[in-house]
Design a protein around this motif. Sequence first.
Motif, PDB file in Angstrom:
ATOM      1  N   GLN A 127       6.797  -0.813  -9.403  1.00 32.78           N
ATOM      2  CA  GLN A 127       6.267  -0.730  -8.048  1.00 32.78           C
ATOM      3  C   GLN A 127       4.742  -0.769  -8.055  1.00 32.78           C
ATOM      4  OE1 GLN A 127       7.848   2.619  -5.919  1.00 32.78           O
ATOM      5  NE2 GLN A 127       9.994   2.031  -6.276  1.00 32.78           N
ATOM      6  N   ALA A 156       2.569  -3.719  -6.401  1.00 31.16           N
ATOM      7  CA  ALA A 156       1.537  -3.426  -5.411  1.00 31.16           C
ATOM      8  C   ALA A 156       0.199  -4.023  -5.820  1.00 31.16           C
ATOM      9  CB  ALA A 156       1.417  -1.901  -5.234  1.00 31.16           C
ATOM     10  N   LEU A 190      -0.254   4.216  -3.606  1.00 30.28           N
ATOM     11  CA  LEU A 190       1.152   4.223  -4.018  1.00 30.28           C
ATOM     12  C   LEU A 190       1.367   5.212  -5.158  1.00 30.28           C
ATOM     13  CD1 LEU A 190       4.006   3.087  -3.857  1.00 30.28           C
ATOM     14  CD2 LEU A 190       3.275   1.258  -5.417  1.00 30.28           C
ATOM     15  N   LYS A 207       1.488   8.502  -3.838  1.00 31.32           N
ATOM     16  CA  LYS A 207       2.775   8.712  -3.171  1.00 31.32           C
ATOM     17  C   LYS A 207       3.886   8.974  -4.182  1.00 31.32           C
ATOM     18  CE  LYS A 207       5.999   6.303  -0.099  1.00 31.32           C
ATOM     19  NZ  LYS A 207       6.250   5.023   0.633  1.00 31.32           N
TER      20      LYS A 207
END
Length: 641
Positions: free
Chosen positions: A28, A32, A42, A45
């Motif tokens: 991920q 990104a 991210l 997060k």
Amino acid sequence: MNQSEIQQQLADQRRGRYVRVSDVDRRQLIDAYKKGEDFIALARKLNIKRSTARSILRTFIDEGRVSAKQRAGTRLRFITEEEAEMIREMKRRHPLITIGQIQMRLQRTSTRVLSKASISRILTNSIRLGKRAKRSGEDGDDGQDEMTETMGNGQDELMQLSSDEGTGEGIYIDDEIDEEEEDDDDDEETRITETNAPLQNLDDFQRFMLRKTSINGDESIGNEGAAWSTKEQYDDNGYAGYDSENEDELSEIDENETKSLVDPTLNMSLLPIPINEKPAISIENDNWGVKSEPVCVFVNRNFDSSDSEQPATIDEETTKRMLNTQSTANRRIKTCPICGETNFSRLSHHLTVAHNLNREESLTLLAYSDRNNNHSSIPIVSSSSPKNLDKSPQQTPITINTNNQQITPAGLSPNGNDLENPDHPTIIKTSSSVEDQQSANSLSADGKKRLLCPRCNTWVLNLTDHLIKKHHLVSKQERLPFLRLARNRSLMINVDKPSTNSFLINSNEQHIIPTAVNKKYQNIIKKYRKKFVNTYPSSSSIHETPAPPPPATNSNQNLLTTNNNNNSLKQNSISKNTNTNKDISVHHKFEQRLSVFRQQFAVTVAMQNSLMQQMELLQRSFVCIEEEWNDMKKEIVESIS
DNA sequence: GGTTAATTAACTGGTTCCCC
DNA sequence: GGGGAACCAGTTAATTAACC
């Protein structure tokens, strides 16, 4: 503690400190980054540290790798689940297999050099392996990643040249060896695919165990020998024996030489061989540099070189060797070295009964007497040979004949030349085998004891150090068979030497070179001649003038035949014979028992030698496989680079 | 944001101890 | 004496925090 610290602690508790970022999260983050999104956000997060996220991206930019590498030990490697399963399968199928055997098998069939501890961890599931493999399965790009690793990490990871994405399975190079091995032997064997590599590896292992079981099994020596004499000597499952591999590898060499190199019958000289399968004549020096030549060339045979050109069966040869000093000698007319009497059909009997010699002494005299009375059957070694013995035998090519005996180089005087040499008309040095020469070399000029390396046929002072440095046998378990083999051979040399070897005989018994055996012989003669003289004072003339007496004519088969040159001795012998008629039956019984004992001894020695031959063959096979594997490994490394 | 040192996890081989 | 398990030490990569 402020709010951020509290949140950090909570985040750490949720995720845990130093917990590795999953490949999903890594993916991920990279996605990104590729999209130009805020990967830091991210990461926040996903509860990943900013530095960690940057590190992951840095890894991706620099290496193109998504998943994390393993955290390896000294030698960068990892164990895939397939490999672990293969090891477990070995254990399941062969519950009695030891960790050491698994370790050796892995080392021979692949580049794996796992420690026993690691294998034990796999078997006990105490090792947390599979993370790497699981991540590989989860991450679709890991195939590429692992390829990158493979290319970068060297040969340790050659076993995983490529892998199917999501499977984590690799190509096992050792299986390619198997493929060739089986293709060479039988075209029916299908080629091995990448996906069944572990299974094939397992099959290879099973073949190994089968061969080992076959070799160490309870099969009779005769049957085993017959099986070994065939081309597919180990093949119980349709797999080719190692000899066929050698033949294929040596196809570029002279065909005859090739045959001589790989012919298993050459190495199984104690086992039955069909007469029509005449073994190769010799191993030329030129072949010593051939890579696939068996490294172990055992030349310590006890066979007479005179038998090398005769297509005799091994059984005959063995029997001849075992019983040469008894049966063969007994059939000839002999002269007792103590009393000088002749025409003994059984000199051993005479020595035992008449002179009360023990077995060792009797055998010593028999051996000596046999050689002295039958020069034609004695393998004669050139007088120049001792000069060669002084040379360092290390890395010296040895030409051997059918019996793996050393053949004198052309530049040196050939066998028998000394007989024709007018300068040395009488001295005959007999040596029943090259073993004598090598045993002589075991004590080198510097007085230090050396051992013959079974792998490279090199005499070394420190075999352990030699095996480690030259053959890279790091583990003790690998070295032990070679050490034992070398020591056993050295021991056998020393055991065999007093009874059969190293006779330096003067043809007229006037210039006996004082070897240990000859000294022993002389001592026995002196000892029992003295007794003989004391028993029969008038026989002193025998000692002084041991003129050969005429053939005895005593129809009663007297144990002590009279000497015509000494009437008193004759009378005493006759009188003694008449007084000991009742002892003859006892003597015959003793003779029968002695004969049985000799036969049993010969059988025991034959069995011992057969076992040694089997051990040597096994070692040689291992060495051949290892050499071939190393060569193939080099070729693969070169092709990759 | 970038770099770097410290820390930690993962993995390995070697050694030791215990058991058979 | 050999095999296996446990322990220890070393190595490497990932992670983290501190610093610029």
